[in-house]
Design an enzyme around this catalytic site. Sequence first.
Site, PDB file in Angstrom:
ATOM      1  N   GLY A  15      24.883  -9.139   7.353  1.00 60.69           N
ATOM      2  CA  GLY A  15      25.790  -8.780   8.455  1.00 60.69           C
ATOM      3  C   GLY A  15      25.030  -8.450   9.724  1.00 60.69           C
ATOM      4  O   GLY A  15      25.222  -7.398  10.329  1.00 60.69           O
ATOM      5  N   ASP A  32      28.254 -15.429   2.286  1.00 65.66           N
ATOM      6  CA  ASP A  32      29.219 -14.375   1.991  1.00 65.66           C
ATOM      7  C   ASP A  32      28.580 -13.401   0.993  1.00 65.66           C
ATOM      8  O   ASP A  32      28.374 -13.741  -0.173  1.00 65.66           O
ATOM      9  CB  ASP A  32      30.494 -15.007   1.415  1.00 65.66           C
ATOM     10  CG  ASP A  32      31.531 -13.963   1.038  1.00 65.66           C
ATOM     11  OD1 ASP A  32      31.246 -12.755   1.160  1.00 65.66           O
ATOM     12  OD2 ASP A  32      32.641 -14.369   0.636  1.00 65.66           O
ATOM     13  N   SER A  88      27.861   5.590   4.625  1.00 68.84           N
ATOM     14  CA  SER A  88      28.606   6.190   5.747  1.00 68.84           C
ATOM     15  C   SER A  88      28.786   7.677   5.467  1.00 68.84           C
ATOM     16  O   SER A  88      28.806   8.085   4.290  1.00 68.84           O
ATOM     17  CB  SER A  88      29.974   5.519   5.854  1.00 68.84           C
ATOM     18  OG  SER A  88      30.832   6.279   6.679  1.00 68.84           O
ATOM     19  N   TYR A 116      37.438   2.449   1.405  1.00 65.80           N
ATOM     20  CA  TYR A 116      36.148   2.413   2.108  1.00 65.80           C
ATOM     21  C   TYR A 116      35.225   3.533   1.614  1.00 65.80           C
ATOM     22  O   TYR A 116      34.051   3.304   1.322  1.00 65.80           O
ATOM     23  CB  TYR A 116      36.415   2.550   3.609  1.00 65.80           C
ATOM     24  CG  TYR A 116      35.195   2.488   4.492  1.00 65.80           C
ATOM     25  CD1 TYR A 116      34.569   1.276   4.767  1.00 65.80           C
ATOM     26  CD2 TYR A 116      34.670   3.643   5.075  1.00 65.80           C
ATOM     27  CE1 TYR A 116      33.454   1.225   5.596  1.00 65.80           C
ATOM     28  CE2 TYR A 116      33.564   3.598   5.903  1.00 65.80           C
ATOM     29  CZ  TYR A 116      32.958   2.388   6.159  1.00 65.80           C
ATOM     30  OH  TYR A 116      31.851   2.328   6.984  1.00 65.80           O
ATOM     31  N   ALA A 142      35.317   5.116  -1.231  1.00 62.60           N
ATOM     32  CA  ALA A 142      34.905   4.840  -2.616  1.00 62.60           C
ATOM     33  C   ALA A 142      33.740   3.842  -2.621  1.00 62.60           C
ATOM     34  O   ALA A 142      32.756   4.016  -3.352  1.00 62.60           O
ATOM     35  CB  ALA A 142      36.081   4.290  -3.420  1.00 62.60           C
ATOM     36  N   LYS A 158      31.577   3.312  -0.244  1.00 65.04           N
ATOM     37  CA  LYS A 158      30.372   3.891   0.370  1.00 65.04           C
ATOM     38  C   LYS A 158      29.741   4.967  -0.527  1.00 65.04           C
ATOM     39  O   LYS A 158      28.527   5.157  -0.524  1.00 65.04           O
ATOM     40  CB  LYS A 158      30.713   4.450   1.758  1.00 65.04           C
ATOM     41  CG  LYS A 158      31.098   3.361   2.762  1.00 65.04           C
ATOM     42  CD  LYS A 158      29.948   2.400   2.992  1.00 65.04           C
ATOM     43  CE  LYS A 158      30.221   1.318   3.992  1.00 65.04           C
ATOM     44  NZ  LYS A 158      29.082   0.411   4.192  1.00 65.04           N
ATOM     45  N   ILE A 183      29.272   5.458  15.129  1.00 56.99           N
ATOM     46  CA  ILE A 183      28.350   4.614  15.902  1.00 56.99           C
ATOM     47  C   ILE A 183      29.150   3.734  16.856  1.00 56.99           C
ATOM     48  O   ILE A 183      30.100   3.058  16.443  1.00 56.99           O
ATOM     49  CB  ILE A 183      27.497   3.726  14.961  1.00 56.99           C
ATOM     50  CG1 ILE A 183      26.796   4.574  13.896  1.00 56.99           C
ATOM     51  CG2 ILE A 183      26.478   2.913  15.760  1.00 56.99           C
ATOM     52  CD1 ILE A 183      25.886   5.673  14.391  1.00 56.99           C
TER      53      ILE A 183
HETATM   54  P1  NAP Z   1      30.836  -4.762  12.386  1.00 58.00           P
HETATM   55  O1  NAP Z   1      30.519  -4.638  13.851  1.00 58.00           O
HETATM   56  O2  NAP Z   1      32.232  -5.014  11.971  1.00 58.00           O
HETATM   57  O3  NAP Z   1      29.858  -5.885  11.774  1.00 58.00           O
HETATM   58  C1  NAP Z   1      29.932  -6.197  10.404  1.00 58.00           C
HETATM   59  C2  NAP Z   1      28.910  -7.255  10.072  1.00 58.00           C
HETATM   60  O4  NAP Z   1      29.052  -7.561   8.675  1.00 58.00           O
HETATM   61  C3  NAP Z   1      29.115  -8.548  10.831  1.00 58.00           C
HETATM   62  O5  NAP Z   1      27.859  -9.118  11.112  1.00 58.00           O
HETATM   63  C4  NAP Z   1      29.882  -9.415   9.821  1.00 58.00           C
HETATM   64  O6  NAP Z   1      29.674 -10.822   9.984  1.00 58.00           O
HETATM   65  C5  NAP Z   1      29.258  -8.962   8.540  1.00 58.00           C
HETATM   66  N1  NAP Z   1      30.081  -9.243   7.373  1.00 58.00           N
HETATM   67  C6  NAP Z   1      31.342  -8.841   7.116  1.00 58.00           C
HETATM   68  N2  NAP Z   1      31.750  -9.312   5.929  1.00 58.00           N
HETATM   69  C7  NAP Z   1      30.712 -10.031   5.417  1.00 58.00           C
HETATM   70  C8  NAP Z   1      30.499 -10.779   4.223  1.00 58.00           C
HETATM   71  N3  NAP Z   1      31.449 -10.891   3.287  1.00 58.00           N
HETATM   72  N4  NAP Z   1      29.318 -11.400   4.044  1.00 58.00           N
HETATM   73  C9  NAP Z   1      28.336 -11.309   4.975  1.00 58.00           C
HETATM   74  N5  NAP Z   1      28.476 -10.605   6.130  1.00 58.00           N
HETATM   75  C10 NAP Z   1      29.647  -9.992   6.341  1.00 58.00           C
HETATM   76  O7  NAP Z   1      30.391  -3.422  11.604  1.00 58.00           O
HETATM   77  P2  NAP Z   1      29.362  -2.263  12.021  1.00 58.00           P
HETATM   78  O8  NAP Z   1      30.139  -1.186  12.719  1.00 58.00           O
HETATM   79  O9  NAP Z   1      28.167  -2.829  12.672  1.00 58.00           O
HETATM   80  O10 NAP Z   1      28.980  -1.688  10.567  1.00 58.00           O
HETATM   81  C11 NAP Z   1      27.827  -2.118   9.846  1.00 58.00           C
HETATM   82  C12 NAP Z   1      27.698  -1.274   8.588  1.00 58.00           C
HETATM   83  O11 NAP Z   1      27.619   0.099   8.938  1.00 58.00           O
HETATM   84  C13 NAP Z   1      28.913  -1.395   7.648  1.00 58.00           C
HETATM   85  O12 NAP Z   1      28.471  -1.361   6.317  1.00 58.00           O
HETATM   86  C14 NAP Z   1      29.721  -0.159   7.998  1.00 58.00           C
HETATM   87  O13 NAP Z   1      30.524   0.232   6.911  1.00 58.00           O
HETATM   88  C15 NAP Z   1      28.612   0.839   8.276  1.00 58.00           C
HETATM   89  N6  NAP Z   1      29.044   1.960   9.112  1.00 58.00           N
HETATM   90  C16 NAP Z   1      29.471   1.781  10.390  1.00 58.00           C
HETATM   91  C17 NAP Z   1      29.856   2.879  11.161  1.00 58.00           C
HETATM   92  C18 NAP Z   1      30.304   2.744  12.608  1.00 58.00           C
HETATM   93  O14 NAP Z   1      30.684   3.772  13.205  1.00 58.00           O
HETATM   94  N7  NAP Z   1      30.273   1.585  13.226  1.00 58.00           N
HETATM   95  C19 NAP Z   1      29.810   4.160  10.598  1.00 58.00           C
HETATM   96  C20 NAP Z   1      29.375   4.308   9.289  1.00 58.00           C
HETATM   97  C21 NAP Z   1      28.987   3.201   8.559  1.00 58.00           C
HETATM   98  P3  NAP Z   1      30.662 -11.729  10.923  1.00 58.00           P
HETATM   99  O15 NAP Z   1      30.341 -11.319  12.341  1.00 58.00           O
HETATM  100  O16 NAP Z   1      30.280 -13.110  10.648  1.00 58.00           O
HETATM  101  O17 NAP Z   1      32.055 -11.352  10.519  1.00 58.00           O
END
Ligand code: NAP
Length: 248
Positions: A13, A64, A143, A156, A158, A160, A189
């Site tokens: 991702g 994926d 998270s 979500y 569960a 994490k 973030i």
């Molecule tokens: P995001 O902007 O939605 O980006 C998610 C990334 O994961 C994208 O590159 C997406 O690819 C990829 N992805 C989704 N489903 C996938 C799959 N089945 N196979 C391969 N890649 C996949 O999310 P983010 O905010 O950067 O979050 C990144 C991580 O941090 C996640 O695990 C999230 O739970 C965790 N997190 C985020 C926050 C926050 O505040 N943002 C807080 C705590 C934890 P595509 O672009 O191709 O869809």
Amino acid sequence: MKLLDSKNVIITGGSRGIGKGIAEVFAKHGANVAFTYNSSESSAQELEDHLKTFGVNAKAYQSDASDFDQAQKLADDIIKDFGSIDVLINNAGITKDNLLMRMSEDDFDKVIKVNLNSVFNLTKAVLRPMLKQRHGSIINISSVVGIKGNAGQANYSASKAGIIGFSKSVALELGSRNIRSNVVAPGFIETEMTEKLDEKTVEGWRQAIPLKRGGQPEDIANACVFLASDMSSYITGQTLSVDGGMLT
Ligand code: NAP
């Protein structure tokens, strides 16, 4: 000599948000970066080109993470292209929020599959090469919600929380082979996704955080640099919250 010189890293991702931030910071620290995306092909290609400007090897792979066979093929392809895998960062994740009363079975299953099965799939896929070379650092992105829980995010949180148990077990199983497994637990973030939210709501969230700001993808990336580098060679099985003090 840079901290991550000549380390080969997989980031799931990586096409946007936190994963993209990690890819950029890792390339600046000298790592060769293989990253995946699910559907964002053009931004993935753009990022691949950008990473190469830091003088490192970089490649985007459509894969994926929730699919076991695709994860195996991905690891094989990366070994062919990069020669070895030193660091795995399981970052891919999705949300499908709803109160439990309204949460469908499909929304529960999908989130577990993408967020938790993916961690199993990729860890299995890199296991053989890491065992052979007798070193490796696995970093799983959980998270604060996986530690604390959150109303409207039972699926979500569960997934994490599951990541934390999985990572500790891997640390126990593979420590004797010099494979480390740690968790980074981000708080709030600010990414492209949160830019779409109402500014007043977001400002309220910022003020509730002891450091009085939302985190940036670079804040998560910097913690990952430490856990990927040899600076953390005696650290395994740990969960590092990167949340501005939110859980304190
Ligand atoms: P995001 O902007 O939605 O980006 C998610 C990334 O994961 C994208 O590159 C997406 O690819 C990829 N992805 C989704 N489903 C996938 C799959 N089945 N196979 C391969 N890649 C996949 O999310 P983010 O905010 O950067 O979050 C990144 C991580 O941090 C996640 O695990 C999230 O739970 C965790 N997190 C985020 C926050 C926050 O505040 N943002 C807080 C705590 C934890 P595509 O672009 O191709 O869809």
